[in-house]
Scaffold this motif. Structure first.
Motif, PDB file in Angstrom:
ATOM      1  N   GLN A 625       0.868  -1.403  -0.267  1.00 18.78           N
ATOM      2  CA  GLN A 625      -0.194   0.298  -0.043  1.00 18.78           C
ATOM      3  C   GLN A 625       0.898   1.124   0.107  1.00 18.78           C
ATOM      4  N   GLU A 626       1.976   1.098   1.124  1.00 22.10           N
ATOM      5  CA  GLU A 626       2.613   2.368   0.641  1.00 22.10           C
ATOM      6  C   GLU A 626       3.687   2.723   0.367  1.00 22.10           C
ATOM      7  N   GLY A 627       4.173   1.183   0.426  1.00 19.00           N
ATOM      8  CA  GLY A 627       5.666   1.346  -0.634  1.00 19.00           C
ATOM      9  C   GLY A 627       6.644   1.258   0.757  1.00 19.00           C
ATOM     10  N   LYS A 628       6.245   0.837   1.701  1.00 19.62           N
ATOM     11  CA  LYS A 628       7.863   0.649   2.570  1.00 19.62           C
ATOM     12  C   LYS A 628       8.297  -0.273   2.551  1.00 19.62           C
ATOM     13  N   MET A 629       7.331  -2.084   2.389  1.00 18.66           N
ATOM     14  CA  MET A 629       7.965  -2.801   1.797  1.00 18.66           C
ATOM     15  C   MET A 629       8.583  -3.223   0.769  1.00 18.66           C
ATOM     16  N   GLU A 630       8.870  -2.074  -0.287  1.00 19.85           N
ATOM     17  CA  GLU A 630       9.397  -2.298  -1.401  1.00 19.85           C
ATOM     18  C   GLU A 630      10.856  -1.463  -0.761  1.00 19.85           C
ATOM     19  N   LYS A 631      10.854  -0.934  -0.160  1.00 23.17           N
ATOM     20  CA  LYS A 631      11.824  -0.398   0.333  1.00 23.17           C
ATOM     21  C   LYS A 631      12.875  -1.444   1.249  1.00 23.17           C
ATOM     22  N   GLU A 632      12.006  -1.512   2.193  1.00 23.34           N
ATOM     23  CA  GLU A 632      13.031  -2.857   3.002  1.00 23.34           C
ATOM     24  C   GLU A 632      13.325  -3.750   2.366  1.00 23.34           C
ATOM     25  N   VAL A 633      12.500  -4.467   0.685  1.00 32.26           N
ATOM     26  CA  VAL A 633      13.398  -5.514   0.365  1.00 32.26           C
ATOM     27  C   VAL A 633      14.590  -4.998  -0.239  1.00 32.26           C
ATOM     28  N   LEU A 634      14.182  -3.810  -0.388  1.00 33.09           N
ATOM     29  CA  LEU A 634      15.976  -3.217  -1.670  1.00 33.09           C
ATOM     30  C   LEU A 634      17.296  -3.022  -0.574  1.00 33.09           C
ATOM     31  N   LYS A 635      16.446  -2.487   0.502  1.00 33.30           N
ATOM     32  CA  LYS A 635      17.636  -2.554   1.397  1.00 33.30           C
ATOM     33  C   LYS A 635      18.506  -3.682   1.896  1.00 33.30           C
TER      34      LYS A 635
END
Length: 699
Positions: A625-635
């Motif tokens: 929903q917010e893109g926070k998961m995508e950020k953590e995956v990339l991190k």
């Protein structure tokens, strides 16, 4: 410096004799700009709007504010050709001479967005016909059809006269084609026939078209190309493959019209004059990067027009940090440079609500444009209009024609600050090494956006928002980002992200695979590989052509209701999603990074990672929903690859260009910059307030 650049260019031509003139010209656009100037700043001026007795005063005031160039003749066709075949350049000659008198170059524009009324009355069929049969009429702009054969031919006559007159003129630095050109649907008979001819060229036989369009469905079979009409885009159940081709067609119409203009101008233009067009960065538009004859792209960007964007309750006065950043990163890789042709100077008049920008916002935007590598920035417009549809639109000076607006003074301040940077410019300086090590590419193609937006499957899906979740994460890491195309050499990038890349073929899968096997790191996301280039599903399980690459199969996909979001568990945090989720069946040896937390598929795989050859493939099967998961995956991926990243707070961006570090702050709070203590600040300092800018060099 100019002599050296010219010698380099001649050497380049000699070494590439087999290339066409347009290919060679497009390959070396940097020759147009003196690197020591870093960037230049210009302003739109419409001499035809004002009494001639005021012109010299206006040009003198432009120069006093520091402008380097002036933009002329954008909507002036009726003044250039007041009657058929009668051309009057005297008034424009005077404006060009005044610009030269005050030390400013000129961008000359073609006026094809506003044909004169005599042309429209004599040839009403040059205007766009809407789906309901209504023709657009004189009194607006961008109403002529790019599919009107007569209009295209007649426009080139006017452009040729303009090019003959100003092509040899050394005071002209470059040319702008049309104004904010965009593909538009036209249902006129000539457009219908051009579409049929385009289809004949593409498919050769009606049998091949029927197969590509799946016309066996609903008895849509065609016996001859003459039976085909332009699809009715307002009808929900029109053939999606026909619509996909029509979008390709109107894109080609736009591109070919611009390229015809460029070829006409180039017959007469000085080798020192560049050619561009100014695009609105709507990333679903297919023509934005497609021109082969223009030297480089430029874009238009208005930040504050009443939309609810930005950080905090007054964030709408600054806009969202990614609007300029993403446009920079989208257009720059096309020719390794870009310009901005329209940057908002203050309050506008065409939004539903038109608030004042925050004091300092205009300067912030100028620095953000510069940070991405722009060679110039131009603003619409010098004098605020006192009549016409754009009344209440701010200019550099107010409606009295003299008093600088707040935005005008912020332009002046930016111009003065750039002069300081020029003194500190070191042509041998390198960008921060850690910054360059983070460079990441996003593989993007507009046809994926077309196809998914037409068949979203859920109201929660938005293709550009999905891409932005990855882009926003990268910018929070302090990554330089390049939007690239399939023909790009993938091996130039350590990491490539291809979000929701729905339309594929075997050659692309092979290229992805070779990239990974040779040491690249590929991230793919949900909806990737579901269809072939005609927008048809495979006669196989969903996305079957990518199974071997990602080391997983797709069991099925789900689309929860907005009121009942599901969750993905990643790193002990459950992230909500409602848009799109694919349930994966990983192969042995494929790492499971994330799992679904809800519903009848609880515990199933959502995110995978695998090694392939010397590289890696990460597959993210869900759109959070917010893109926070995508950020953590990339991190996690960057950590696995030993690539250090920053963790910038919302609204803060850091970029490097020409050896300068540049930070801009769109947030509603003051930040301390995460940069080394030994840097030398040229603008601002380590503490950066709202709408603040800091510029430094590293010792």
């Amino acid at each position: 410096m100019r002599i050296k650049v010219f010698i380099l260019f001649i050497s380049y031509l000699i070494c590439n004799q087999s290339l066409s003139f347009s290919q060679t010209k497009a390959s070396y656009p940097q020759r147009f700009f003196d690197p020591g100037k870093l960037t230049e700043v210009g302003v739109y001026y419409y001499p035809e709007h004002w009494d001639e007795s005021q012109w010299e005063r206006d040009f003198a005031n432009m120069k006093a504010l520091g402008f380097d160039f002036v933009h002329l003749a954008e909507f002036a066709w009726a003044h250039l050709e007041p009657e058929e075949g009668i051309y009057t350049f005297e008034w424009l000659d005077k404006a060009v001479s005044l610009a030269d008198t005050y030390g400013m170059k000129v961008i000359m524009c073609t006026s094809t967005a506003t044909p004169p009324v005599w042309l429209l009355r004599k040839h009403p069929d040059i205007a766009i016909m809407k789906e309901n049969g209504m023709r657009l009429d004189h009194g607006a702009r961008q109403h002529p059809s790019f599919s009107s054969t007569f209009y295209r031919e007649y426009s080139l006559k006017m452009i040729e006269k303009l090019a003959q007159h100003y092509g040899p003129d050394k005071r002209i630095m470059g040319w702008q084609l049309d104004n904010e050109p965009r593909p538009a649907a036209d249902y006129s008979e000539v457009a219908q026939q051009r579409f049929r001819d385009w289809l004949k060229t593409r498919y050769k036989t009606i049998d091949k078209l029927n197969k590509a369009w799946g016309t066996a469905f609903w008895s849509q079979v065609y016996n001859d190309f003459s039976q085909i009409n332009i699809p009715q885009l307002s009808v929900r159940f029109m053939n999606p493959h026909q619509i996909l081709d029509y979008q390709r067609f109107i894109t080609d119409e736009t591109v070919s019209f611009l390229d015809d203009q460029a070829r006409t101008i180039r017959k007469y233009a000085s080798p020192d004059q560049w050619i561009t067009s100014n695009y609105i960065p709507e990333y679903g538009d297919g023509h934005l990067r497609a021109s082969k004859e223009q030297d480089f792209p430029t874009y238009t960007r208005y930040q504050v027009f009443g939309e609810n964007l930005g950080i905090g309750p007054r964030g709408y006065r600054l806009s969202h940090v990614e609007r300029i950043a993403m446009a920079n990163d989208f257009f720059r890789p096309v020719r390794n440079l870009y310009g901005v042709m329209e940057l908002q100077p203050g309050q506008v008049n065409w939004g539903q609500i038109n608030p004042q920008p925050l004091p300092g916002a205009v300067r912030l935007w100028l620095w953000h444009v510069f940070a991405g590598g722009s060679k110039f920035t131009c603003t619409y417009r010098f004098r605020a209009p006192i009549y016409g549809i754009e009344m209440y639109h701010y200019g550099i000076v107010d409606t009295d024609g003299i008093t600088p607006t707040r935005g005008g003074l912020e332009f002046k301040k930016f111009i003065e600050e750039i002069k300081l940077l020029r003194k500190a410019y070191n042509p041998k300086a390198k960008n921060n090494a850690a910054y360059e090590a983070r460079r990441t590419a996003i593989l993007y193609h507009h046809e994926n956006t077309w196809d998914m937006q037409r068949n979203k499957q859920t109201t929660q899906w938005n293709t550009i928002n999905h891409v932005s979740k990855y882009y926003d994460a990268l910018k929070s890491f302090g990554c330089p980002v390049d939007f690239i195309e399939e023909q790009t050499d993938f091996n130039n990038y350590k990491i490539i992200i291809a979000p929701a890349y729905q339309l594929i073929d075997s050659s692309l899968v092979k290229k992805w695979t070779a990239y990974v096997e040779q040491g690249g790191n590929l991230i793919l996301s949900c909806r990737t590989g579901h269809k072939n280039r005609n927008g048809q599903l495979w006669e196989a399980p969903f996305a079957a052509p990518i199974y071997e690459l990602i080391g997983s199969k797709i069991d099925f996909y789900d689309l929860p209701l907005p009121e009942t979001p599901n969750h993905v568990l990643f790193g002990n945090i459950a992230y909500p999603w409602t848009s799109w989720g694919e349930i994966l069946l990983p192969d042995n040896g494929t790492e499971i990074w994330g799992t679904y937390e809800d519903d009848f598929y609880k515990g199933s795989t959502a995110i995978t990672f695998r090694r392939l050859g010397k590289g890696t493939v990460t597959y993210v099967s869900v759109d959070s929903q917010e893109g926070k998961m995508e950020k953590e995956v990339l991190k996690k991926l960057y950590s696995r690859l030993s690539i250090p990243v920053l963790d910038l707070p919302d609204g803060l961006h850091i970029e490097y260009r020409d050896g300068f570090g540049i930070a801009v702050n769109y947030a509603d709070k003051t930040y301390t910059l995460p940069v080394p203590e030994n840097v030398k600040y040229l603008i601002g300092d380590k503490t950066i307030p709202t709408a603040g800018v800091s510029v430094w060099v590293e010792n």
